[in-house]
Each structure stands twice: as structure tokens, then as C-alpha cells.
Design an enzyme around this catalytic site. Structure first.
Site, mmCIF file in Angstrom:
data_model
loop_
_atom_site.group_PDB
_atom_site.id
_atom_site.type_symbol
_atom_site.label_atom_id
_atom_site.label_comp_id
_atom_site.label_asym_id
_atom_site.label_seq_id
_atom_site.Cartn_x
_atom_site.Cartn_y
_atom_site.Cartn_z
ATOM 1 N N GLU A 123 39.325 -17.200 -17.623
ATOM 2 C CA GLU A 123 40.687 -17.525 -17.193
ATOM 3 C C GLU A 123 40.681 -17.453 -15.666
ATOM 4 O O GLU A 123 40.875 -16.395 -15.082
ATOM 5 C CB GLU A 123 41.699 -16.561 -17.793
ATOM 6 C CG GLU A 123 43.133 -16.984 -17.510
ATOM 7 C CD GLU A 123 44.155 -16.029 -18.086
ATOM 8 O OE1 GLU A 123 45.326 -16.439 -18.218
ATOM 9 O OE2 GLU A 123 43.810 -14.875 -18.389
ATOM 10 N N HIS A 135 46.605 -13.403 -10.731
ATOM 11 C CA HIS A 135 45.277 -13.776 -10.238
ATOM 12 C C HIS A 135 45.302 -13.754 -8.715
ATOM 13 O O HIS A 135 46.311 -14.121 -8.098
ATOM 14 C CB HIS A 135 44.875 -15.166 -10.749
ATOM 15 C CG HIS A 135 44.641 -15.224 -12.220
ATOM 16 N ND1 HIS A 135 43.385 -15.300 -12.775
ATOM 17 C CD2 HIS A 135 45.509 -15.210 -13.265
ATOM 18 C CE1 HIS A 135 43.489 -15.340 -14.089
ATOM 19 N NE2 HIS A 135 44.772 -15.286 -14.411
ATOM 20 N N HIS A 189 47.859 -21.922 -16.435
ATOM 21 C CA HIS A 189 48.082 -21.611 -15.018
ATOM 22 C C HIS A 189 48.105 -22.915 -14.232
ATOM 23 O O HIS A 189 47.384 -23.101 -13.261
ATOM 24 C CB HIS A 189 47.012 -20.647 -14.505
ATOM 25 C CG HIS A 189 47.175 -19.256 -15.026
ATOM 26 N ND1 HIS A 189 48.026 -18.341 -14.441
ATOM 27 C CD2 HIS A 189 46.612 -18.628 -16.094
ATOM 28 C CE1 HIS A 189 47.969 -17.200 -15.121
ATOM 29 N NE2 HIS A 189 47.135 -17.357 -16.130
ATOM 30 N N HIS A 210 48.415 -19.410 -23.188
ATOM 31 C CA HIS A 210 49.732 -18.747 -23.293
ATOM 32 C C HIS A 210 50.876 -19.699 -22.931
ATOM 33 O O HIS A 210 51.477 -19.621 -21.868
ATOM 34 C CB HIS A 210 49.806 -17.430 -22.526
ATOM 35 C CG HIS A 210 49.230 -17.398 -21.139
ATOM 36 N ND1 HIS A 210 49.568 -18.289 -20.149
ATOM 37 C CD2 HIS A 210 48.345 -16.535 -20.577
ATOM 38 C CE1 HIS A 210 48.932 -17.987 -19.040
ATOM 39 N NE2 HIS A 210 48.170 -16.927 -19.276
ATOM 40 N N ASN A 213 54.105 -19.612 -20.393
ATOM 41 C CA ASN A 213 53.836 -18.731 -19.267
ATOM 42 C C ASN A 213 52.881 -19.394 -18.281
ATOM 43 O O ASN A 213 51.892 -20.004 -18.670
ATOM 44 C CB ASN A 213 53.251 -17.401 -19.753
ATOM 45 C CG ASN A 213 54.219 -16.642 -20.647
ATOM 46 O OD1 ASN A 213 54.002 -16.486 -21.842
ATOM 47 N ND2 ASN A 213 55.309 -16.185 -20.072
ATOM 48 N N ARG A 221 64.330 -34.607 -17.301
ATOM 49 C CA ARG A 221 63.749 -35.777 -16.638
ATOM 50 C C ARG A 221 62.286 -35.556 -16.262
ATOM 51 O O ARG A 221 61.562 -36.524 -16.019
ATOM 52 C CB ARG A 221 64.573 -36.139 -15.391
ATOM 53 C CG ARG A 221 65.873 -36.861 -15.705
ATOM 54 C CD ARG A 221 66.539 -37.384 -14.450
ATOM 55 N NE ARG A 221 67.053 -36.318 -13.626
ATOM 56 C CZ ARG A 221 68.287 -35.808 -13.728
ATOM 57 N NH1 ARG A 221 69.115 -36.297 -14.640
ATOM 58 N NH2 ARG A 221 68.690 -34.842 -12.932
ATOM 59 N N HIS A 245 56.778 -11.611 -22.943
ATOM 60 C CA HIS A 245 56.340 -12.917 -22.460
ATOM 61 C C HIS A 245 57.194 -14.061 -22.993
ATOM 62 O O HIS A 245 57.299 -15.103 -22.336
ATOM 63 C CB HIS A 245 54.872 -13.165 -22.856
ATOM 64 C CG HIS A 245 53.889 -12.458 -21.994
ATOM 65 N ND1 HIS A 245 53.600 -11.121 -22.154
ATOM 66 C CD2 HIS A 245 53.124 -12.888 -20.956
ATOM 67 C CE1 HIS A 245 52.695 -10.758 -21.257
ATOM 68 N NE2 HIS A 245 52.391 -11.818 -20.519
ATOM 69 N N ASP A 268 46.339 -11.420 -24.757
ATOM 70 C CA ASP A 268 46.199 -11.427 -23.295
ATOM 71 C C ASP A 268 46.200 -9.986 -22.787
ATOM 72 O O ASP A 268 46.715 -9.678 -21.713
ATOM 73 C CB ASP A 268 47.316 -12.246 -22.632
ATOM 74 C CG ASP A 268 47.036 -12.578 -21.163
ATOM 75 O OD1 ASP A 268 45.877 -12.432 -20.727
ATOM 76 O OD2 ASP A 268 47.980 -12.957 -20.447
ATOM 77 N N GLY A 304 49.184 -9.812 -17.678
ATOM 78 C CA GLY A 304 48.652 -9.628 -19.026
ATOM 79 C C GLY A 304 49.642 -8.830 -19.861
ATOM 80 O O GLY A 304 50.848 -8.792 -19.591
#
Length: 381
Positions: A123, A135, A189, A210, A213, A221, A245, A268, A304
Site C-alpha cells: 500500500e 502515508h 489512495h 478500502h 476512504n 456531475r 471508517h 486495515d 489504519g
């Protein structure tokens, strides 16, 4: 070899449906269709017996990390999740220096070779700085296929999945490379548009990391990646069912549009899963866990989870009101199929590994068996 056993009297969840007053026969490490002479009978009346859980996205537990820990750390985390019903776990790494990730992949590959983990999930670092979550932005990079290949090669055949922001330069070529090497390309991500996400799926992406998220929300639109991922039958969507989450309505939306056959429950999880509140590291970033919710010390992003899959299962029944068969699909059968391991795990069928979970009538875990041996013995609970 573990002694033969007959688990009798439970509600047994099979691919064909639930059998009341059913039984599961375990002969050595496998499920059998007939009981050998002298098999031990284990009375599990009033309980549920379901397949062992399969977690394809997990960073650690029990105070130990898969992302940068030693072999002993990884095994501690694996054992923590086994005690909560996860009999098969993929070890997930987070964004880091490329050489460091390659070295960690080598360590995890050895554990995969031994059968302790079911492979490696990367990830990051090939994710969007716009949707980085927990991250380190300084370590993020565009998905250069040569660098993607470096991590795949460092895994010695045990790379299972890589999460990418496929809209970045090199993203689609990296998806194609992963697909050619039998590695799941997962969209996550990401700051991609609807159209860019469709391109990634056409290039070979098959998982949504996920869902909801770390990606743009649905707009009327600008429908964004969520809409593309939900509507395409080639995509399996990961869901973190911890109550933090996802709102229950979002989970219901995913099940309604994707269907139970295209959902995979994940944790996660990070180090604090099964361990407790306090300060931790997720990769190079400091995390504060309070009341079971993990957030970055700097910035406050969710970092996480502290989830275990037995809690995800119970919540799916008691809060979300999902049918047990749908939950079993999402927590066992579907992730097993994604990993290409459904000939061995993911359902209670003769010839498959004797991986199973025993739940009481309130859906609390009371027993876990892995390959015919009790990890948690329901007779001692």
C-alpha cells in the site's frame, strides 16, 4: 497430525446455505466427508460454524508491525489475528523508501514460503499526495513500472496485491505490469476521475482499496472513482466495517450496488489491533490510538484501524443487519478467491483446509481452528 474431530450440532454455513444441527468433519488438517473411526466428537450445539476469515489488507496487531518489524514481530501479529478468527492473512506494507520496502518484502516472502502469511500487499508508495491518508508524503512517488517491478521481484513470487493511484504518470502501465505478473492491481489512495478509474479497470485493476476512504466522494456531475468501482463487475471492493471508517449507510450502499459476491471485509489493522490504546508508529509516522481509533499525531488523519475480523463479523450482523451467508462471502470466500486460494480455503467443503471459526448465538467468537488444530479451543472457552 491433529486428531480427527466431528464438530456436531451447530449451524454450519456452507456455500449452498446454512445447515441447522449440522456437523463438520475434520480429518487431520483437512475437512472430510466421512468421519474416521474413533473421531472425537465436539458438541457445538447452539453455535455457528463458519469458514476461517481471510484478510487481504492488514498491517499488524498485538503491538507488532508487518510494515517494518522483524520476523518475530510479524509472527506475533499473525498470531493475534488468528486468535480473532483470521486463519489467512496477507501482510501489508505502507509507504517507505523503495530499498527498505524491497528488504521488508524479502523478509515477508520467507514467511510466506513457510505458510505463515499468504503473501504481500504493497500500500504505497505509488499513491496520490492528494489522498495520502496516513502515508508520509515525502516518500510518495509516481508508479514507475521499473520500480513496481523491483518490489514484485523482491517478493520472490509472493506479491499478492499493490495499491496504486492509477491516474498518476505510469499508473496504467504499472497496472498492466502487475496483471502480467499475476499480482492484483488495486485502485486506492487516488484522486482519479470516473473516466480515469474506468481506464484503470480496463487495464486490469480488480480491487478497490478500502472503498470510500482516501478517494474523492461521489458527486452528481463528477461521479468519481467510487461510482466506477461499484458499477463494474470486475471489481471487488474492500470495506472496513469498524464503525469509524464507514457509516452503516455507506456499507449498505456498497452491498446493494456491488452485491455480496464483490465485497471483501478487511481490517486495515495496525499494531494496536488486539493490543490497546497508546502511541505507535505506522511506517515512519506517529499514531495515537484513543478509544480504539487510530489517528496520526500530526494532522489527525485516520491511520489504519484496530479492527479484528471477528468484530467486523459481529457488527455486520448486529448493526448492519446483513445475512450471515453474505457476511461469510465477504469475510472468507471472496478474499480467498481473489488470492487464488479458493481451492484450499474460504469455505467448509471436503478436501479444503480445516480452517474454521465457532461463534456463539450472540456472534461472539468462542473457537478458532487452523489446519485442524485449535488456536482457540471452544471447549476451554
Amino acid at each position: 497430525m491433529a486428531p480427527s474431530k466431528v464438530l456436531a450440532g451447530a449451524r454450519v454455513v456452507l456455500p449452498t446455505g446454512t445447515v441447522d444441527d449440522g456437523r463438520v468433519i475434520v480429518d487431520g488438517t483437512r475437512i472430510a466427508d466421512t468421519a474416521p473411526p474413533g473421531a472425537e466428537v465436539v458438541d457445538v450445539s447452539g453455535h455457528w460454524v463458519v469458514p476461517g476469515f481471510v484478510d487481504i489488507h492488514n498491517h499488524g496487531g498485538g503491538g507488532a508491525s508487518f510494515t517494518g518489524g522483524t520476523a518475530e514481530d510479524v509472527l506475533k501479529g499473525v498470531e493475534t489475528h488468528r486468535r480473532h478468527g483470521t486463519t489467512t492473512v496477507v501482510a501489508s506494507a505502507v509507504t517507505g523508501d523503495l530499498d527498505f520496502l524491497a528488504r521488508q518484502a524479502g523478509l515477508l516472502a520467507e514467511l510466506a514460503q513457510q505458510g505463515d502469511v499468504a503473501g504481500i500487499h504493497f500500500e504505497g508508495p505509488f499513491i496520490s499526495p492528494c489522498r495520502k491518508g496516513a502515508h508520509d508524503e515525502q516518500l510518495l512517488r509516481d508508479p514507475d513500472p521499473a520500480e513496481v517491478r523491483k518490489l514484485v521481484d523482491a517478493s520472490h513470487g509472493h506479491a499478492r496485491m499493490m495499491t496504486l493511484a492509477t491516474e498518476l504518470p505510469g499508473g496504467l502501465d504499472s497496472v498492466r505490469l502487475l496483471t502480467e505478473h499475476g499480482v492484483i492491481a488495486a485502485v486506492g489512495h487516488t484522486d482519479a476521475t470516473y473516466e480515469q478509474t474506468v481506464q484503470a479497470i480496463d487495464a486490469g485493476a480488480t480491487v478497490a482499496t478500502h472503498l470510500f476512504n482516501a478517494m474523492p466522494p461521489v458527486g452528481h456531475r463528477a461521479p468519481g472513482p467510487i461510482t466506477a468501482l461499484l458499477e463494474d463487475e470486475r471489481i471487488t471492493v474492500e470495506l472496513i466495517n469498524d464503525g469509524t471508517h464507514l457509516h452503516p449507510a455507506a456499507l449498505q450502499l456498497a452491498f446493494h450496488h456491488a452485491g455480496a459476491a464483490r465485497v471483501a471485509f478487511i481490517t486495515d489493522a495496525m499494531d494496536a489491533a488486539g493490543f490497546g490504546d497508546g502511541r505507535y508508529l505506522l511506517g515512519p509516522l506517529e499514531v495515537e490510538v484513543a478509544d480504539g481509533v487510530a489517528r496520526l499525531v500530526e494532522g489527525g488523519s485516520i491511520a489504519g484501524s484496530t479492527l479484528t475480523l471477528d468484530r467486523a463479523f459481529k457488527r455486520a450482523v448486529t448493526v448492519d443487519g446483513l445475512p450471515v451467508g453474505d457476511i461469510v462471502a465477504a469475510i472468507s470466500a471472496n478474499p480467498a478467491r481473489l488470492l487464488g486460494l479458493d481451492d484450499r480455503i474460504g469455505s467448509l467443503e471436503p478436501g479444503k483446509d480445516a480452517d474454521l471459526v465457532v461463534l456463539d448465538d450472540a456472534f461472539d467468537l468462542v473457537g478458532v481452528m487452523r489446519r485442524g488444530a485449535w488456536v482457540v479451543d471452544p471447549q476451554l472457552a
